[in-house]
Design a protein around this motif. Sequence first.
Motif, PDB file in Angstrom:
ATOM      1  N   TYR A   5       9.599   3.481   2.914  1.00  0.00           N
ATOM      2  CA  TYR A   5       8.010   3.654   2.078  1.00  0.00           C
ATOM      3  C   TYR A   5       7.048   3.540   2.865  1.00  0.00           C
ATOM      4  CZ  TYR A   5       9.921   2.564  -2.640  1.00  0.00           C
ATOM      5  OH  TYR A   5      10.881   2.180  -4.035  1.00  0.00           O
ATOM      6  N   ILE A   6       6.781   2.987   4.494  1.00  0.00           N
ATOM      7  CA  ILE A   6       5.971   3.057   5.209  1.00  0.00           C
ATOM      8  C   ILE A   6       6.040   4.326   5.494  1.00  0.00           C
ATOM      9  CG2 ILE A   6       4.941   2.496   6.891  1.00  0.00           C
ATOM     10  CD1 ILE A   6       5.438  -0.476   6.094  1.00  0.00           C
ATOM     11  N   LEU A   7       7.185   4.693   5.695  1.00  0.00           N
ATOM     12  CA  LEU A   7       7.785   6.394   6.743  1.00  0.00           C
ATOM     13  C   LEU A   7       6.723   7.162   6.194  1.00  0.00           C
ATOM     14  CD1 LEU A   7       7.947   8.000   9.388  1.00  0.00           C
ATOM     15  CD2 LEU A   7      10.622   8.016   7.886  1.00  0.00           C
ATOM     16  N   LEU A   8       7.297   7.161   4.567  1.00  0.00           N
ATOM     17  CA  LEU A   8       6.990   8.435   3.270  1.00  0.00           C
ATOM     18  C   LEU A   8       5.496   8.317   2.850  1.00  0.00           C
ATOM     19  CD1 LEU A   8      10.040   7.859   1.205  1.00  0.00           C
ATOM     20  CD2 LEU A   8       9.877   9.892   3.188  1.00  0.00           C
ATOM     21  N   ALA A   9       4.757   7.346   3.349  1.00  0.00           N
ATOM     22  CA  ALA A   9       3.556   7.145   3.237  1.00  0.00           C
ATOM     23  C   ALA A   9       2.141   7.794   3.369  1.00  0.00           C
ATOM     24  CB  ALA A   9       2.954   5.589   2.960  1.00  0.00           C
ATOM     25  N   LYS A  10       2.969   7.847   5.147  1.00  0.00           N
ATOM     26  CA  LYS A  10       2.483   8.694   6.134  1.00  0.00           C
ATOM     27  C   LYS A  10       2.211  10.019   5.269  1.00  0.00           C
ATOM     28  CE  LYS A  10       4.025   5.794   9.441  1.00  0.00           C
ATOM     29  NZ  LYS A  10       3.376   5.630  11.106  1.00  0.00           N
ATOM     30  N   GLY A  11       3.224  11.092   4.671  1.00  0.00           N
ATOM     31  CA  GLY A  11       2.939  12.244   4.202  1.00  0.00           C
ATOM     32  C   GLY A  11       4.105  12.734   4.661  1.00  0.00           C
ATOM     33  N   LEU A  12       3.769  13.608   3.924  1.00  0.00           N
ATOM     34  CA  LEU A  12       4.655  14.905   4.192  1.00  0.00           C
ATOM     35  C   LEU A  12       4.543  16.078   5.534  1.00  0.00           C
ATOM     36  CD1 LEU A  12       7.164  16.027   0.859  1.00  0.00           C
ATOM     37  CD2 LEU A  12       7.465  14.155   2.388  1.00  0.00           C
ATOM     38  N   LYS A  13       3.431  16.302   6.124  1.00  0.00           N
ATOM     39  CA  LYS A  13       2.581  16.624   6.978  1.00  0.00           C
ATOM     40  C   LYS A  13       2.673  16.519   8.313  1.00  0.00           C
ATOM     41  CE  LYS A  13       0.709  20.223   4.070  1.00  0.00           C
ATOM     42  NZ  LYS A  13      -1.029  20.527   3.704  1.00  0.00           N
ATOM     43  N   PHE A  14       3.040  14.285   8.257  1.00  0.00           N
ATOM     44  CA  PHE A  14       3.006  13.909   8.985  1.00  0.00           C
ATOM     45  C   PHE A  14       4.337  14.601  10.489  1.00  0.00           C
ATOM     46  CE2 PHE A  14       5.138   9.880  11.494  1.00  0.00           C
ATOM     47  CZ  PHE A  14       3.704   9.493  11.988  1.00  0.00           C
ATOM     48  N   ILE A  15       3.745  14.639  11.955  1.00  0.00           N
ATOM     49  CA  ILE A  15       4.473  14.567  12.682  1.00  0.00           C
ATOM     50  C   ILE A  15       4.738  13.906  13.441  1.00  0.00           C
ATOM     51  CG2 ILE A  15       4.884  16.437  14.171  1.00  0.00           C
ATOM     52  CD1 ILE A  15       2.819  18.585  12.973  1.00  0.00           C
ATOM     53  N   LYS A  36       9.994  16.012  -2.187  1.00  0.00           N
ATOM     54  CA  LYS A  36       8.689  16.643  -2.663  1.00  0.00           C
ATOM     55  C   LYS A  36       7.752  15.505  -2.124  1.00  0.00           C
ATOM     56  CE  LYS A  36       9.766  19.980  -3.185  1.00  0.00           C
ATOM     57  NZ  LYS A  36      10.010  21.395  -2.432  1.00  0.00           N
ATOM     58  N   LYS A  37       6.188  17.113  -1.978  1.00  0.00           N
ATOM     59  CA  LYS A  37       5.533  16.339  -2.238  1.00  0.00           C
ATOM     60  C   LYS A  37       5.115  15.918  -4.255  1.00  0.00           C
ATOM     61  CE  LYS A  37       0.561  17.725  -1.786  1.00  0.00           C
ATOM     62  NZ  LYS A  37      -0.001  17.598  -2.576  1.00  0.00           N
ATOM     63  N   ALA A  38       4.535  15.466  -4.784  1.00  0.00           N
ATOM     64  CA  ALA A  38       3.650  15.473  -6.508  1.00  0.00           C
ATOM     65  C   ALA A  38       3.351  16.441  -7.184  1.00  0.00           C
ATOM     66  CB  ALA A  38       3.746  13.731  -6.581  1.00  0.00           C
ATOM     67  N   ASP A  39       2.561  16.571  -7.764  1.00  0.00           N
ATOM     68  CA  ASP A  39       2.197  17.709  -8.400  1.00  0.00           C
ATOM     69  C   ASP A  39       0.537  17.417  -8.101  1.00  0.00           C
ATOM     70  OD1 ASP A  39       3.813  19.480  -8.252  1.00  0.00           O
ATOM     71  OD2 ASP A  39       4.198  20.009 -10.880  1.00  0.00           O
ATOM     72  N   GLN A  40      -0.070  16.561  -8.400  1.00  0.00           N
ATOM     73  CA  GLN A  40      -1.224  15.837  -8.617  1.00  0.00           C
ATOM     74  C   GLN A  40      -1.474  15.455  -7.451  1.00  0.00           C
ATOM     75  OE1 GLN A  40      -2.755  17.022 -11.757  1.00  0.00           O
ATOM     76  NE2 GLN A  40      -1.502  18.603 -12.694  1.00  0.00           N
ATOM     77  N   ASN A  41      -0.998  14.712  -6.984  1.00  0.00           N
ATOM     78  CA  ASN A  41      -1.887  13.463  -5.661  1.00  0.00           C
ATOM     79  C   ASN A  41      -0.694  14.160  -4.637  1.00  0.00           C
ATOM     80  OD1 ASN A  41       0.147  12.720  -6.884  1.00  0.00           O
ATOM     81  ND2 ASN A  41      -1.265  11.224  -7.306  1.00  0.00           N
ATOM     82  N   SER A  42      -1.093  13.789  -3.705  1.00  0.00           N
ATOM     83  CA  SER A  42      -0.711  13.490  -2.385  1.00  0.00           C
ATOM     84  C   SER A  42       0.299  12.380  -2.614  1.00  0.00           C
ATOM     85  CB  SER A  42      -1.751  13.565  -0.863  1.00  0.00           C
ATOM     86  OG  SER A  42      -2.240  11.932  -1.481  1.00  0.00           O
ATOM     87  N   ASN A  43       0.993  12.155  -3.749  1.00  0.00           N
ATOM     88  CA  ASN A  43       2.375  11.054  -3.300  1.00  0.00           C
ATOM     89  C   ASN A  43       3.440  11.642  -2.780  1.00  0.00           C
ATOM     90  OD1 ASN A  43       0.372   9.122  -4.013  1.00  0.00           O
ATOM     91  ND2 ASN A  43       0.920   9.336  -5.982  1.00  0.00           N
ATOM     92  N   HIS A  52       0.651  -1.400  -0.143  1.00  0.00           N
ATOM     93  CA  HIS A  52      -0.351   0.213   0.206  1.00  0.00           C
ATOM     94  C   HIS A  52       0.868   1.283   0.007  1.00  0.00           C
ATOM     95  CE1 HIS A  52      -3.494   2.353   0.917  1.00  0.00           C
ATOM     96  NE2 HIS A  52      -2.684   3.035   2.316  1.00  0.00           N
ATOM     97  N   ALA A  53       2.236   1.584   0.560  1.00  0.00           N
ATOM     98  CA  ALA A  53       2.881   2.401   0.851  1.00  0.00           C
ATOM     99  C   ALA A  53       3.871   2.898  -0.570  1.00  0.00           C
ATOM    100  CB  ALA A  53       3.718   2.310   1.710  1.00  0.00           C
ATOM    101  N   LYS A  54       3.940   1.710  -1.804  1.00  0.00           N
ATOM    102  CA  LYS A  54       5.117   1.458  -2.270  1.00  0.00           C
ATOM    103  C   LYS A  54       3.557   2.143  -3.584  1.00  0.00           C
ATOM    104  CE  LYS A  54       7.974  -1.890  -2.054  1.00  0.00           C
ATOM    105  NZ  LYS A  54       9.023  -2.777  -2.305  1.00  0.00           N
ATOM    106  N   LYS A  55       2.247   2.285  -3.856  1.00  0.00           N
ATOM    107  CA  LYS A  55       1.811   3.038  -4.008  1.00  0.00           C
ATOM    108  C   LYS A  55       1.438   5.160  -4.299  1.00  0.00           C
ATOM    109  CE  LYS A  55      -2.087  -0.567  -4.130  1.00  0.00           C
ATOM    110  NZ  LYS A  55      -3.192  -0.714  -3.999  1.00  0.00           N
ATOM    111  N   HIS A  56       1.912   4.499  -3.070  1.00  0.00           N
ATOM    112  CA  HIS A  56       2.012   6.652  -2.323  1.00  0.00           C
ATOM    113  C   HIS A  56       3.360   7.550  -2.263  1.00  0.00           C
ATOM    114  CE1 HIS A  56      -1.953   6.264  -1.258  1.00  0.00           C
ATOM    115  NE2 HIS A  56      -1.897   5.370  -0.695  1.00  0.00           N
ATOM    116  N   VAL A  57       4.550   6.341  -2.614  1.00  0.00           N
ATOM    117  CA  VAL A  57       5.498   7.143  -2.971  1.00  0.00           C
ATOM    118  C   VAL A  57       6.088   6.700  -4.432  1.00  0.00           C
ATOM    119  CG1 VAL A  57       7.989   6.802  -2.085  1.00  0.00           C
ATOM    120  CG2 VAL A  57       5.991   6.458  -0.671  1.00  0.00           C
ATOM    121  N   ILE A  58       7.061   7.502  -4.539  1.00  0.00           N
ATOM    122  CA  ILE A  58       7.464   7.483  -6.352  1.00  0.00           C
ATOM    123  C   ILE A  58       9.102   7.854  -5.960  1.00  0.00           C
ATOM    124  CG2 ILE A  58       7.426   8.613  -8.333  1.00  0.00           C
ATOM    125  CD1 ILE A  58       4.677   8.909  -8.308  1.00  0.00           C
TER     126      ILE A  58
END
Length: 153
Positions: free
Chosen positions: A25-35, A133-140, A7-13
């Motif tokens: 991968y699991i950490l980065l899939a949490k998003g860049l706003k995760f604290i 970085k955050k992707a342009d189109q989605n929250s990847n 699931h995490a690999k779908k959200h990380v490029i």
Amino acid sequence: MQQRTAHAKKHVINLSKRRLSNQEYILLAKGLKFIPTPSSKNAKMSILKDYNEFARKLRCRYMFSQEKTDLHPFRSNTGYKPASTCHTLENYIDLTKLELSFLPIERNVKNNLTKGERIALRNLKNDETIVIKKADQNSNCVVLEKIDYITDN
């Protein structure tokens, strides 16, 4: 674990040459706003250090409040440490610092990262060859080579 990683690999490029671990991968899939929850190990020292900077700013504001100058909004901190000012302000600073030193720090805060994710965070933070970085189109989340990122911008 396999499902979380898939699931995490779908959200990380990953566009870099660096191979990311499953924990990264699991950490980065949490998003860049995760604290992540902060460590309570040096919490009191951090609070007192921040308060010392606040007290320095109070003293500077008191000393230079009469001067009417237009300060640039992006001015850099000079680090000037004024001597003691009026007794009232110094009394307030000392009493507040004393209260902060007796502040109880809760030690049993639940960690929102696993040990492996903490290690992954440290590894990603210390890797100077990549940019995240955050992707342009989605929250990847996108992992890029730093050299490629600098030359493209």
